[in-house]
Scaffold this active site. Structure first.
Site, PDB file in Angstrom:
ATOM      1  CG  ASN A  16      -2.179   0.630   1.198  1.00  0.00           C
ATOM      2  OD1 ASN A  16      -2.868   0.727   2.206  1.00  0.00           O
ATOM      3  ND2 ASN A  16      -2.601   1.097   0.043  1.00  0.00           N
ATOM      4  CB  CYS A  86      -5.170   5.444   5.535  1.00  0.00           C
ATOM      5  SG  CYS A  86      -4.254   4.314   4.467  1.00  0.00           S
ATOM      6  N   GLY A  87      -5.068   2.744   7.811  1.00  0.00           N
ATOM      7  CA  GLY A  87      -4.197   2.005   8.719  1.00  0.00           C
ATOM      8  C   GLY A  87      -2.780   1.866   8.219  1.00  0.00           C
ATOM      9  CG  ASN A 210     -12.783   1.456   1.875  1.00  0.00           C
ATOM     10  OD1 ASN A 210     -11.975   1.827   1.049  1.00  0.00           O
ATOM     11  ND2 ASN A 210     -13.213   2.254   2.857  1.00  0.00           N
ATOM     12  NE  ARG A 235     -14.935   6.070   1.440  1.00  0.00           N
ATOM     13  CZ  ARG A 235     -15.337   6.614   2.595  1.00  0.00           C
ATOM     14  NH1 ARG A 235     -16.623   6.875   2.793  1.00  0.00           N
ATOM     15  NH2 ARG A 235     -14.478   6.866   3.562  1.00  0.00           N
ATOM     16  CB  CYS A 244      -7.096  -2.116   2.538  1.00  0.00           C
ATOM     17  SG  CYS A 244      -8.226  -0.946   3.340  1.00  0.00           S
TER      18      CYS A 244
END
Length: 304
Positions: A16, A86-87, A210, A235, A244
């Protein structure tokens, strides 16, 4: 605005990937346009890896006068929208802040709240507190019949997928499928780009969602933690990402809610690597996984 260049860094957490801009010295007038141009997978930023573009731009501001050091995080996504949380992005923030300060513990201010983050001794991995996952339909949000739902949306058909709605900083729809990545008819056989958008835009999700597919590979009833394979259509990215973090927590939280796994800890396996998740009965979930610096460079502040 003059077409000057701004210094950037690029990092990724389990694939990511994010462009990072120091918000205190940025000079970016239109953040949405900057993100749309440089995150584009066809024409965006070139890097050391095999892909152009990125999954988002992190605008960061460091306040070292606090103990632990605080970092204000704003994530602008490839479509120009702003995500509240956002992790993997927050884990990348911790590594970036460690590279700048040498500290190993940080408080990261996100639009979903302030989250504690730590990096390990050699800064190859980072852990972020993810808040407490919620199935409350008012907080996801999730709707039925054009109004916010009274009861959680759990294993309920939405646009052809049986989904569970959970908020882990952003809204997620989680659908479980039979067969992991090793099964030729399993999770990787699903055309995610076809099945996810109708769910992502469904009336059941007034702010969008998402969309995650997950398969239970090991339910955790043996010696080790549960293991789940994961794919996520994000999304704001409007496509599948290699990993994610909020989705990984959502998958584990939904699996626990449905009684599909045992214990509070699990390993989620998105295409980009492995993430360790803890979802206790009460209190913060945590997300742990590898982080890496890709490159340093400059990008036009005002892309045309």
């Amino acid at each position: 605005m003059s077409a000057h260049a701004v210094p950037v860094e690029k990092y990724h957490g389990t694939g990511n990937d994010f462009i990072i801009v120091d918000a205190d010295a940025e000079g970016v007038g239109d953040r949405a346009a900057f993100a749309r141009a440089h995150c584009d997978r066809g024409t965006g930023v070139e890097g050391d890896g095999d892909r152009r573009g990125a999954d988002g731009v992190l605008f960061l501001s460091v306040a070292e006068r606090f103990d632990p050091t605080r970092v204000v995080m704003t994530l602008v996504q490839p479509d120009g929208s702003t995500a509240t949380m956002c992790g993997n992005g927050a884990r990348v923030v911790a590594r970036w802040a460690n590279d700048r300060t040498g500290d190993r513990e940080f408080m990261i201010d996100t639009q979903a709240g302030t989250r504690r983050a730590t990096v390990n001794a050699d800064a190859t991995a980072a852990t972020i507190e993810m808040g407490e996952p919620t199935f409350d339909p008012r907080r996801v949000p999730a709707a039925r019949g054009g109004a916010l739902a009274d009861e959680p949306l759990v294993d309920e058909p939405v646009a052809g997928l049986p989904v569970t709605a959970v908020n882990t900083g952003v809204p997620h729809a989680v659908a479980f499928v039979d067969g992991g990545r090793d099964d030729p008819d399993g999770i990787d056989a699903v055309d995610l780009d076809a099945v996810a958008p109708p769910v992502r835009h469904a009336d059941a999700f007034p702010k969008g969602a998402n969309v995650n597919l997950a398969a239970v590979v090991d339910d955790g009833s043996g010696d080790g933690p549960a293991v789940l394979d994961q794919r996520t259509f994000e999304r704001g990215v409007e496509g599948e990402t290699r990993s994610c973090g909020t989705g990984a927590v959502a998958v584990v939280a939904a699996a626990r809610r449905l009684g599909l796994i045992e214990g509070e800890t699990a390993v989620s396996r998105p295409p980009g690597g492995e993430l360790e998740i803890a979802v206790p009965d009460r209190g913060h979930a945590t997300l742990t996984g590898p982080v890496a610096h890709e490159f340093s460079g400059t990008l036009p502040a005002d892309p045309r």
